[in-house]
Design an enzyme around this catalytic site. Structure first.
Site, PDB file in Angstrom:
ATOM      1  N   ASP A 117       0.820  -0.722  -0.103  1.00 55.05           N
ATOM      2  CA  ASP A 117      -0.169  -0.018  -0.136  1.00 55.05           C
ATOM      3  C   ASP A 117       0.771   1.630  -0.047  1.00 55.05           C
ATOM      4  O   ASP A 117       2.007   1.009   0.826  1.00 55.05           O
ATOM      5  CB  ASP A 117      -0.824   0.318   0.956  1.00 55.05           C
ATOM      6  CG  ASP A 117      -1.629  -0.794   1.763  1.00 55.05           C
ATOM      7  OD1 ASP A 117      -2.339  -1.524   0.083  1.00 55.05           O
ATOM      8  OD2 ASP A 117      -2.527  -1.846   2.090  1.00 55.05           O
ATOM      9  N   THR A 191       2.684 -11.341  -8.833  1.00 54.33           N
ATOM     10  CA  THR A 191       2.193 -12.012  -7.613  1.00 54.33           C
ATOM     11  C   THR A 191       0.378 -11.380  -8.421  1.00 54.33           C
ATOM     12  O   THR A 191       0.539 -11.252  -9.908  1.00 54.33           O
ATOM     13  CB  THR A 191       1.848 -10.134  -6.697  1.00 54.33           C
ATOM     14  OG1 THR A 191       1.333  -9.094  -7.416  1.00 54.33           O
ATOM     15  CG2 THR A 191       3.339 -11.008  -6.224  1.00 54.33           C
ATOM     16  N   GLU A 192      -0.918 -11.403  -8.235  1.00 48.99           N
ATOM     17  CA  GLU A 192      -2.116 -11.027  -8.527  1.00 48.99           C
ATOM     18  C   GLU A 192      -2.143  -9.483  -9.234  1.00 48.99           C
ATOM     19  O   GLU A 192      -2.493  -9.296 -10.217  1.00 48.99           O
ATOM     20  CB  GLU A 192      -3.223 -10.768  -6.939  1.00 48.99           C
ATOM     21  CG  GLU A 192      -4.020 -12.338  -6.741  1.00 48.99           C
ATOM     22  CD  GLU A 192      -3.427 -12.876  -6.046  1.00 48.99           C
ATOM     23  OE1 GLU A 192      -2.474 -12.564  -5.465  1.00 48.99           O
ATOM     24  OE2 GLU A 192      -3.868 -14.139  -5.779  1.00 48.99           O
ATOM     25  N   GLU A 194       0.722  -7.769  -9.600  1.00 47.45           N
ATOM     26  CA  GLU A 194       1.494  -8.340 -10.496  1.00 47.45           C
ATOM     27  C   GLU A 194       0.593  -8.672 -11.983  1.00 47.45           C
ATOM     28  O   GLU A 194       0.509  -7.601 -13.174  1.00 47.45           O
ATOM     29  CB  GLU A 194       2.717  -8.246 -10.256  1.00 47.45           C
ATOM     30  CG  GLU A 194       3.685  -8.291 -11.486  1.00 47.45           C
ATOM     31  CD  GLU A 194       4.738  -9.029 -11.110  1.00 47.45           C
ATOM     32  OE1 GLU A 194       4.732  -9.618 -10.275  1.00 47.45           O
ATOM     33  OE2 GLU A 194       5.615  -9.360 -11.528  1.00 47.45           O
TER      34      GLU A 194
HETATM   35  N1  SAM Z   1       1.301  -8.786  -2.301  1.00 49.21           N
HETATM   36  C1  SAM Z   1       0.028  -9.089  -3.226  1.00 49.21           C
HETATM   37  C2  SAM Z   1      -0.248  -8.926  -4.681  1.00 49.21           C
HETATM   38  O1  SAM Z   1       0.704  -8.351  -4.499  1.00 49.21           O
HETATM   39  O2  SAM Z   1      -1.287  -8.897  -5.073  1.00 49.21           O
HETATM   40  C3  SAM Z   1      -1.235  -7.994  -2.461  1.00 49.21           C
HETATM   41  C4  SAM Z   1      -1.023  -6.531  -2.482  1.00 49.21           C
HETATM   42  S1  SAM Z   1      -2.574  -5.132  -1.813  1.00 49.21           S
HETATM   43  C5  SAM Z   1      -2.356  -4.090  -2.517  1.00 49.21           C
HETATM   44  C6  SAM Z   1      -1.450  -5.245   0.018  1.00 49.21           C
HETATM   45  C7  SAM Z   1      -1.485  -6.134   1.101  1.00 49.21           C
HETATM   46  O3  SAM Z   1      -0.884  -5.900   1.988  1.00 49.21           O
HETATM   47  C8  SAM Z   1      -2.942  -6.124   1.027  1.00 49.21           C
HETATM   48  O4  SAM Z   1      -3.580  -7.356   1.195  1.00 49.21           O
HETATM   49  C9  SAM Z   1      -3.445  -5.468   2.703  1.00 49.21           C
HETATM   50  O5  SAM Z   1      -4.281  -5.889   3.805  1.00 49.21           O
HETATM   51  C10 SAM Z   1      -1.822  -5.493   2.856  1.00 49.21           C
HETATM   52  N2  SAM Z   1      -1.231  -5.074   4.315  1.00 49.21           N
HETATM   53  C11 SAM Z   1      -0.827  -3.870   4.424  1.00 49.21           C
HETATM   54  N3  SAM Z   1      -0.382  -3.381   5.214  1.00 49.21           N
HETATM   55  C12 SAM Z   1      -0.284  -4.554   5.945  1.00 49.21           C
HETATM   56  C13 SAM Z   1       0.042  -4.807   7.310  1.00 49.21           C
HETATM   57  N4  SAM Z   1       0.829  -3.535   7.797  1.00 49.21           N
HETATM   58  N5  SAM Z   1       0.701  -5.608   7.890  1.00 49.21           N
HETATM   59  C14 SAM Z   1       0.369  -7.039   7.058  1.00 49.21           C
HETATM   60  N6  SAM Z   1      -0.538  -6.708   6.039  1.00 49.21           N
HETATM   61  C15 SAM Z   1      -0.223  -4.819   5.677  1.00 49.21           C
END
Ligand code: SAM
Length: 212
Positions: A117, A191-192, A194
């Site tokens: 994020d 990744t999804e 990506e």
């Molecule tokens: N890594 C995956 C992908 O590339 O398809 C998901 C990307 S998504 C934008 C970011 C993920 O990180 C979300 O599922 C969010 O809930 C998780 N996330 C964000 N901050 C986090 C934190 N502090 N601890 C654990 N998970 C976190």
């Protein structure tokens, strides 16, 4: 990735055998979970878990742990997980801000951050998973030669990450602003997020950082 809240997801995650419950008790002794001393690679913010599941299938001699903050997202990964026979992949529902409560010195060999994020407001910079505050947390649980591997399509976040890395005194290697047209593409597992961004034609940035 903030999926709509799925009713009961917290309870379903709490009962699942592929989730490590009360992970604090394994700090410094993750070998108890995997029943071996193999190295541990962690993805923080694993979303639906496609990336980590594929790596776990490809590398049976490496142990993988996916950390995800939200039960409703983790539930999606668990739905896929139950269809695959794997003993080297577990998940944790946890906020990575408290990473040092679950991993101790030398517990981890590699950390993956994929499409984290961006937290675009300056006042939220310390929440970015590549901020110096997070690098400090990684420093406390990564092995001596451990590394953080980061991919994103967000150029602002990527530039911030390069800067934070330097300010924190980490070293950088394999930096690319367009992974899919670079020498580093071989062996890349998508990744999804990506897949979605590549389909749109967005260049993907990648870096590897490690301590001196
Ligand atoms: N890594 C995956 C992908 O590339 O398809 C998901 C990307 S998504 C934008 C970011 C993920 O990180 C979300 O599922 C969010 O809930 C998780 N996330 C964000 N901050 C986090 C934190 N502090 N601890 C654990 N998970 C976190």
């Amino acid at each position: 990735m903030r999926l709509r809240n799925i009713t009961g997801s917290r309870e379903m995650v709490a009962e699942n055998d592929y989730v490590v419950h009360e992970p604090e008790q394994y700090k410094g002794k993750w070998n108890m979970v995997f029943d071996n001393d193999r190295e541990i690679h962690v993805e923080i913010g694993m979303g639906k878990g496609k990336f980590l599941t594929q790596l776990a299938l490809q590398n049976p001699n490496i142990n993988y742990i996916g950390i995800e903050k939200y039960s409703s997202v983790l539930l999606r990964a668990l739905e896929k997980r139950k269809e695959i026979e794997l003993s080297n992949l577990y998940f944790i529902r946890y906020d990575a801000e408290y990473l040092n409560d679950i991993f101790g010195k030398d517990d981890i060999t590699r950390i993956y951050l994929n499409f984290s994020d961006p937290w675009p407001k300056d006042r939220h910079a310390r929440r970015r998973l590549t901020s110096r505050e997070f690098l400090k947390r990684y420093d406390q649980c990564l092995k001596k030669d451990g590394e953080v591997i980061f991919k994103t399509d967000n150029r602002v976040l990527f530039d911030f990450s390069l800067e934070e890395s330097k300010l924190a005194g980490w070293e950088l290697k394999e930096i690319t602003f367009d992974l899919h047209h670079s020498e580093y593409l071989e062996g890349n597992v998508m990744t999804e997020y990506e897949e979605k961004f590549v389909a749109k034609g967005n260049p993907i940035c990648k870096l590897i950082e490690y301590r001196k």
